[in-house]
Design an enzyme around this catalytic site. Structure first.
Site, PDB file in Angstrom:
ATOM      1  N   CYS A 381       0.842  -1.206   0.000  1.00 17.46           N
ATOM      2  CA  CYS A 381       0.000   0.000   0.000  1.00 17.46           C
ATOM      3  C   CYS A 381       0.874   1.251   0.000  1.00 17.46           C
ATOM      4  O   CYS A 381       1.444   1.586  -1.029  1.00 17.46           O
ATOM      5  CB  CYS A 381      -0.987  -0.057   1.159  1.00 17.46           C
ATOM      6  SG  CYS A 381      -2.469   0.891   0.799  1.00 17.46           S
ATOM      7  N   HIS A 507      -3.675  -5.006   0.236  1.00 22.20           N
ATOM      8  CA  HIS A 507      -3.060  -5.563   1.447  1.00 22.20           C
ATOM      9  C   HIS A 507      -3.113  -7.091   1.414  1.00 22.20           C
ATOM     10  O   HIS A 507      -4.071  -7.684   1.911  1.00 22.20           O
ATOM     11  CB  HIS A 507      -3.805  -5.070   2.689  1.00 22.20           C
ATOM     12  CG  HIS A 507      -3.578  -3.631   2.980  1.00 22.20           C
ATOM     13  ND1 HIS A 507      -2.574  -3.189   3.800  1.00 22.20           N
ATOM     14  CD2 HIS A 507      -4.209  -2.522   2.527  1.00 22.20           C
ATOM     15  CE1 HIS A 507      -2.596  -1.866   3.867  1.00 22.20           C
ATOM     16  NE2 HIS A 507      -3.577  -1.443   3.102  1.00 22.20           N
ATOM     17  N   GLU A 509      -1.608  -9.092   3.179  1.00 17.76           N
ATOM     18  CA  GLU A 509      -1.451  -9.692   4.513  1.00 17.76           C
ATOM     19  C   GLU A 509      -2.781 -10.112   5.146  1.00 17.76           C
ATOM     20  O   GLU A 509      -2.795 -10.884   6.101  1.00 17.76           O
ATOM     21  CB  GLU A 509      -0.704  -8.732   5.457  1.00 17.76           C
ATOM     22  CG  GLU A 509      -1.469  -7.511   5.934  1.00 17.76           C
ATOM     23  CD  GLU A 509      -1.356  -6.316   5.003  1.00 17.76           C
ATOM     24  OE1 GLU A 509      -1.072  -6.512   3.793  1.00 17.76           O
ATOM     25  OE2 GLU A 509      -1.566  -5.170   5.468  1.00 17.76           O
TER      26      GLU A 509
HETATM   27  N1  GLN Z   1      -1.895   6.775   2.833  1.00 17.33           N
HETATM   28  C1  GLN Z   1      -1.997   6.025   1.632  1.00 17.33           C
HETATM   29  C2  GLN Z   1      -3.358   6.165   0.974  1.00 17.33           C
HETATM   30  O1  GLN Z   1      -4.308   6.544   1.604  1.00 17.33           O
HETATM   31  C3  GLN Z   1      -1.698   4.554   1.890  1.00 17.33           C
HETATM   32  C4  GLN Z   1      -2.687   3.876   2.789  1.00 17.33           C
HETATM   33  C5  GLN Z   1      -2.227   2.558   3.302  1.00 17.33           C
HETATM   34  O2  GLN Z   1      -1.032   2.268   3.295  1.00 17.33           O
HETATM   35  N2  GLN Z   1      -3.132   1.770   3.841  1.00 17.33           N
HETATM   36  O3  GLN Z   1      -3.506   5.892  -0.196  1.00 17.33           O
END
Ligand code: GLN
Length: 535
Positions: A381, A507, A509
């Protein structure tokens, strides 16, 4: 068959591992051939944990249907096959919100709206909703967050008291307590457990089974004493001493004491299988005891002092290492304090998700180090966004490039909100949450790992790779190996001329299990093991 219910409460202190214990119980019962569903009831007033600081609350676990939920649902996913959705987690905030909205609409027809029965009815409805998520559910495990004695968990406890009263033969209560060892006295003390069960009894709940977290195994004498004072039979006092090697020992501890048999007997269940199957946990403990490889991964984040903030990431790394017969060592690297020295001794680096400006510089430094020195890098992410920006700055020479999350006026908004990007309408600053499909490039590392053309992974972010820069990236050896075709968004990126540098906007994970390591984590750890051997 009538659905049965197990309510799991906690006493004495918090942080006893109630989520892990509940998931382990679920696992044992599933291995007896029963179909289970799990529900977490959280007493806090936030509508969901999405707005809570990871320092306080740990990771936010996201389900396929886009619910931002308590991290205990991650344990449920990893240990069981329970359905997980919005119906799997309810907070006091959600319950009150529903009741108050109903009141505003006049649906209570002039009645005085009260905790009993209106709030408790809504809680009971959530329990029933969870039980009908999937057909054929035999058993619902309901974990109540917090510790008995907290003011805020009272409506939940009252609701489960009523629920059981309405179904006396279909419910049991399991109370997880702490039995401390007092060094000065040289004795194990049962009094806190007696008090906390007394507290439960005073609100009308009789525990059927007492699970005792303790430092060491409890003697029969202590168990007898707890049985006597807490009004349960002796085979219903189960100890859960601190594990020596790994949390994967918990299902084994419980199965050795035949907890599944006791539950099945109490609830008059007739499971298809006469014994629990713990082969997977035995195999894991064997691998942990006799690893063939060792691998060290640096996790670069800003919540490194709070071990719950990256729960699923660390678990996924462990699953992957175990699947490769390797012992994993995680080195937490504070993103605020990254220096050349921080990189020593790691075979690969993982930059997990995150929000806000703090730690950016250290994370960019990590991505640069990994790209230039050809060390395995896994960006999740925010970690993927970092990888793209590092590439823009140092390979494409767009030195002021940034994410508009941090610098709204950057001349090169490599990562930005869709509403800021051209040709895309109506997808403002809202979070992209939950499962999205992703098509893989057959010539990519991602495809090699997954070995299928289309995957589904879960998201939780606002910002996206800006396709206006895509062709510049591609020309310079940056591969967009996973795409959400309908939304035309970059989901997986890779550096072509590199042993393993992969970033995912989703994600992964959230979908790794001890019994089924996630393909990308497995591929990453195997690259890190290779790096250690060749490097
Ligand atoms: N801050 C970034 C976004 O909102 C990444 C978010 C995250 O890593 N969950 O896109």
């Amino acid at each position: 068959m009538q659905v049965k219910y197990i309510f799991i409460t906690g006493g004495v202190v918090s942080s006893l591992g109630k989520g892990l214990t509940s998931a382990s119980i679920g696992n044992l019962l599933e291995s007896r051939g029963l179909k289970i569903a799990m529900l977490k009831l959280d007493p806090y007033l936030n509508v969901d944990p999405g707005t809570m600081n990871p320092f306080q609350h740990g990771e936010v676990y996201v389900t396929d249907d886009g619910a931002e939920t308590d991290l205990d649902l991650g344990h449920y996913y990893r240990y069981t096959n329970t359905p997980l959705s919005k119906a799997s987690n309810a907070t006091s905030g959600q319950i009150y919100n529903t009741v108050i909205k109903r009141e505003r609409k006049g649906e209570y027809l002039g009645q005085t709206v009260q905790v009993i029965p209106h709030v408790t009815d809504e809680i009971k409805k959530r329990i029933l909703d969870c039980s009908i998520q999937e057909e054929g559910t035999n058993l619902v495990l309901v974990e109540i967050g917090g510790t008995v004695g907290d003011i805020e968990s009272l409506p939940f406890l009252e609701a489960i008291r009523q629920f059981r009263n309405e179904r006396p033969h279909d419910c049991i209560n399991i109370h997880l307590t702490y039995v401390p060892y007092l060094k000065a006295a040289g004795e194990v003390k049962t009094k806190p457990t007696q008090h906390s069960t007394g507290e439960l009894r005073s609100i009308g709940i009789m525990p059927d089974i007492i699970l005792c977290r303790s430092e060491n195994v409890l003697s029969d004498q202590i168990k007898e004493k707890i049985a006597l004072f807490c009004n349960v039979s002796q085979d219903s006092v189960i100890d859960e001493p601190d594990v020596e090697k790994s949390i994967y020992e918990v299902p084994l501890q419980l199965s050795r004491q035949k907890l599944d048999d006791t539950i099945i007997k109490r609830l008059s269940l007739s499971p298809p299988k006469s014994e629990s199957n713990t082969a997977i946990w035995e195999k894991i403990i064997h691998t942990i005891s006799y690893p063939k490889e060792k691998v060290t991964i640096g996790v670069v984040g800003k919540y490194i002092d709070h071990q719950d903030a990256y729960k699923s990431v660390i678990e996924s790394l462990n699953h992957a290492a175990l699947s490769l017969d390797a012992e994993l060592k995680v080195r937490y690297i504070d993103a605020d304090k990254v220096s050349e020295k921080s990189f020593l001794g790691c075979d690969g680096f993982l930059v997990p998700g995150g929000f806000g400006e703090r730690g950016w510089t250290g994370k960019i430094q990590t991505a640069r180090f990994c790209r230039e020195k050809k060390i395995p890098y896994f960006g999740i992410c925010l970690g993927m966004q970092i990888m793209a920006i590092e590439f823009a700055r140092h390979v494409l020479d767009l030195s002021d490039s940034h994410s508009t999350e941090i610098d709204p006026n950057t001349p090169y908004p490599i990562i930005s909100l869709l509403s800021e990007q051209e040709n895309i309408l109506n997808m403002g600053g809202t979070m992209r949450l939950g499962a999205y499909p992703c098509k893989l490039d057959p010539a990519s590392r991602a495809f090699k790992a997954y070995n299928v053309e289309e995957i589904q992974e879960r998201h939780r972010h606002r910002y996206e790779f800006n396709n206006a820069f895509k062709s510049d990236f591609e020309k310079n050896g940056f591969l967009f190996s996973g795409i959400w075709e309908e939304g035309m968004l970059a989901e997986i990126v890779e550096i072509v001329d590199h042993p393993w540098m992969v970033g995912t906007q989703f994600h992964p994970e959230f979908k790794s299990k001890p019994s089924a390591a996630h393909p990308l984590f497995k591929s990453f750890i195997s690259a890190a093991i290779k790096e250690q051997k060749d490097g």
